[in-house]
Motif scaffolding. Structure first.
Motif, PDB file in Angstrom:
ATOM      1  N   VAL A 221       0.841  -1.200   0.000  1.00  0.00           N
ATOM      2  CA  VAL A 221       0.000   0.000   0.000  1.00  0.00           C
ATOM      3  C   VAL A 221       0.876   1.249   0.000  1.00  0.00           C
ATOM      4  CG1 VAL A 221      -1.738   1.305   1.289  1.00  0.00           C
ATOM      5  CG2 VAL A 221      -1.929  -1.195   1.118  1.00  0.00           C
ATOM      6  N   ASP A 222       1.901   1.259   0.853  1.00  0.00           N
ATOM      7  CA  ASP A 222       2.780   2.427   0.962  1.00  0.00           C
ATOM      8  C   ASP A 222       3.511   2.755  -0.338  1.00  0.00           C
ATOM      9  OD1 ASP A 222       1.992   2.684   3.595  1.00  0.00           O
ATOM     10  OD2 ASP A 222       3.853   1.864   4.432  1.00  0.00           O
ATOM     11  N   ASN A 223       3.884   1.701  -1.095  1.00  0.00           N
ATOM     12  CA  ASN A 223       4.610   1.982  -2.336  1.00  0.00           C
ATOM     13  C   ASN A 223       3.679   2.255  -3.521  1.00  0.00           C
ATOM     14  OD1 ASN A 223       3.870  -0.430  -3.648  1.00  0.00           O
ATOM     15  ND2 ASN A 223       5.709  -1.512  -2.996  1.00  0.00           N
ATOM     16  N   GLY A 224       2.379   2.261  -3.249  1.00  0.00           N
ATOM     17  CA  GLY A 224       1.415   2.623  -4.280  1.00  0.00           C
ATOM     18  C   GLY A 224       0.942   1.487  -5.159  1.00  0.00           C
ATOM     19  N   SER A 225       1.378   0.269  -4.883  1.00  0.00           N
ATOM     20  CA  SER A 225       0.932  -0.862  -5.694  1.00  0.00           C
ATOM     21  C   SER A 225      -0.556  -1.137  -5.503  1.00  0.00           C
ATOM     22  CB  SER A 225       1.718  -2.122  -5.334  1.00  0.00           C
ATOM     23  OG  SER A 225       3.073  -1.973  -5.685  1.00  0.00           O
ATOM     24  N   TYR A 226      -1.072  -0.834  -4.318  1.00  0.00           N
ATOM     25  CA  TYR A 226      -2.478  -1.051  -3.993  1.00  0.00           C
ATOM     26  C   TYR A 226      -3.000   0.159  -3.238  1.00  0.00           C
ATOM     27  CZ  TYR A 226      -1.568  -5.876  -5.232  1.00  0.00           C
ATOM     28  OH  TYR A 226      -1.219  -7.010  -5.909  1.00  0.00           O
ATOM     29  N   ALA A 227      -4.289   0.417  -3.362  1.00  0.00           N
ATOM     30  CA  ALA A 227      -4.896   1.558  -2.692  1.00  0.00           C
ATOM     31  C   ALA A 227      -5.169   1.298  -1.212  1.00  0.00           C
ATOM     32  CB  ALA A 227      -6.203   1.931  -3.389  1.00  0.00           C
ATOM     33  N   SER A 228      -5.354   0.017  -0.854  1.00  0.00           N
ATOM     34  CA  SER A 228      -5.668  -0.310   0.535  1.00  0.00           C
ATOM     35  C   SER A 228      -5.257  -1.737   0.844  1.00  0.00           C
ATOM     36  CB  SER A 228      -7.175  -0.165   0.793  1.00  0.00           C
ATOM     37  OG  SER A 228      -7.876  -1.185   0.096  1.00  0.00           O
TER      38      SER A 228
ATOM     39  N   VAL B 145      -0.545 -21.026  -4.684  1.00  0.00           N
ATOM     40  CA  VAL B 145      -1.004 -19.647  -4.735  1.00  0.00           C
ATOM     41  C   VAL B 145       0.149 -18.670  -4.529  1.00  0.00           C
ATOM     42  CG1 VAL B 145      -2.522 -17.949  -3.653  1.00  0.00           C
ATOM     43  CG2 VAL B 145      -3.318 -20.272  -4.007  1.00  0.00           C
ATOM     44  N   ALA B 146       1.069 -19.009  -3.647  1.00  0.00           N
ATOM     45  CA  ALA B 146       2.218 -18.124  -3.403  1.00  0.00           C
ATOM     46  C   ALA B 146       3.027 -17.919  -4.687  1.00  0.00           C
ATOM     47  CB  ALA B 146       3.102 -18.680  -2.294  1.00  0.00           C
ATOM     48  N   ASP B 147       3.206 -18.983  -5.465  1.00  0.00           N
ATOM     49  CA  ASP B 147       3.916 -18.854  -6.743  1.00  0.00           C
ATOM     50  C   ASP B 147       3.156 -17.934  -7.697  1.00  0.00           C
ATOM     51  OD1 ASP B 147       5.840 -20.674  -5.892  1.00  0.00           O
ATOM     52  OD2 ASP B 147       4.811 -22.380  -6.814  1.00  0.00           O
ATOM     53  N   MET B 148       1.845 -18.128  -7.766  1.00  0.00           N
ATOM     54  CA  MET B 148       1.033 -17.298  -8.650  1.00  0.00           C
ATOM     55  C   MET B 148       1.079 -15.836  -8.216  1.00  0.00           C
ATOM     56  SD  MET B 148      -2.312 -19.674  -9.249  1.00  0.00           S
ATOM     57  CE  MET B 148      -3.079 -18.496 -10.341  1.00  0.00           C
ATOM     58  N   PHE B 149       1.002 -15.592  -6.917  1.00  0.00           N
ATOM     59  CA  PHE B 149       1.021 -14.221  -6.418  1.00  0.00           C
ATOM     60  C   PHE B 149       2.376 -13.569  -6.693  1.00  0.00           C
ATOM     61  CE2 PHE B 149       0.863 -10.817  -3.232  1.00  0.00           C
ATOM     62  CZ  PHE B 149      -0.364 -10.273  -3.560  1.00  0.00           C
ATOM     63  N   ALA B 150       3.455 -14.320  -6.486  1.00  0.00           N
ATOM     64  CA  ALA B 150       4.791 -13.782  -6.760  1.00  0.00           C
ATOM     65  C   ALA B 150       4.932 -13.418  -8.238  1.00  0.00           C
ATOM     66  CB  ALA B 150       5.859 -14.795  -6.346  1.00  0.00           C
ATOM     67  N   ASP B 151       4.434 -14.272  -9.112  1.00  0.00           N
ATOM     68  CA  ASP B 151       4.469 -13.966 -10.544  1.00  0.00           C
ATOM     69  C   ASP B 151       3.657 -12.712 -10.857  1.00  0.00           C
ATOM     70  OD1 ASP B 151       5.984 -16.223 -10.907  1.00  0.00           O
ATOM     71  OD2 ASP B 151       4.364 -17.418 -11.787  1.00  0.00           O
ATOM     72  N   HIS B 152       2.490 -12.626 -10.235  1.00  0.00           N
ATOM     73  CA  HIS B 152       1.631 -11.470 -10.461  1.00  0.00           C
ATOM     74  C   HIS B 152       2.323 -10.187  -9.986  1.00  0.00           C
ATOM     75  CE1 HIS B 152      -1.933  -9.002 -10.677  1.00  0.00           C
ATOM     76  NE2 HIS B 152      -1.678  -8.601  -9.452  1.00  0.00           N
ATOM     77  N   GLU B 153       2.901 -10.236  -8.804  1.00  0.00           N
ATOM     78  CA  GLU B 153       3.605  -9.060  -8.263  1.00  0.00           C
ATOM     79  C   GLU B 153       4.764  -8.653  -9.173  1.00  0.00           C
ATOM     80  OE1 GLU B 153       3.220  -7.054  -5.168  1.00  0.00           O
ATOM     81  OE2 GLU B 153       1.295  -7.764  -5.924  1.00  0.00           O
ATOM     82  N   ALA B 154       5.513  -9.621  -9.653  1.00  0.00           N
ATOM     83  CA  ALA B 154       6.635  -9.316 -10.546  1.00  0.00           C
ATOM     84  C   ALA B 154       6.136  -8.663 -11.834  1.00  0.00           C
ATOM     85  CB  ALA B 154       7.421 -10.590 -10.862  1.00  0.00           C
TER      86      ALA B 154
END
Length: 80
Positions: free
Chosen positions: A20-27, A65-74
């Motif tokens: 949130v702090d780095n602006g990737s998400y609003a909340s 799910v952790a792998d999918m989330f990491a890919d999504h974040e990247a």
């Protein structure tokens, strides 16, 4: 929208705050909703792979799910 209380680790809370702090998400709620959408997609995909595996037509994906989330974040960082 229904409210649900969950417990997370201090590291998970810090990661959510950082997103949130780095602006990737609003909340923080947005982070958790996206994680839940990805979890749901992974469950459905895993169910599909299990069905195909049981029919002898496809190997199990082996992704969590952790792998999918990491890919999504990247990907999100690459396109930001």
């Amino acid at each position: 929208m229904p409210m649900v209380t969950v417990s997370i680790s201090p590291l998970q809370a810090a990661d959510i705050r950082a997103a949130v702090d780095n602006g990737s998400y609003a909340s923080s709620s947005e982070v958790v909703r996206e994680a839940l959408r990805m979890w749901d997609a992974a469950r459905k995909l895993d169910g599909y792979h299990e069905e195909m595996f049981d029919q002898g037509r496809a190997p199990r994906s082996g992704r969590c799910v952790a792998d999918m989330f990491a890919d999504h974040e990247a990907e999100h960082r690459r396109t930001a």
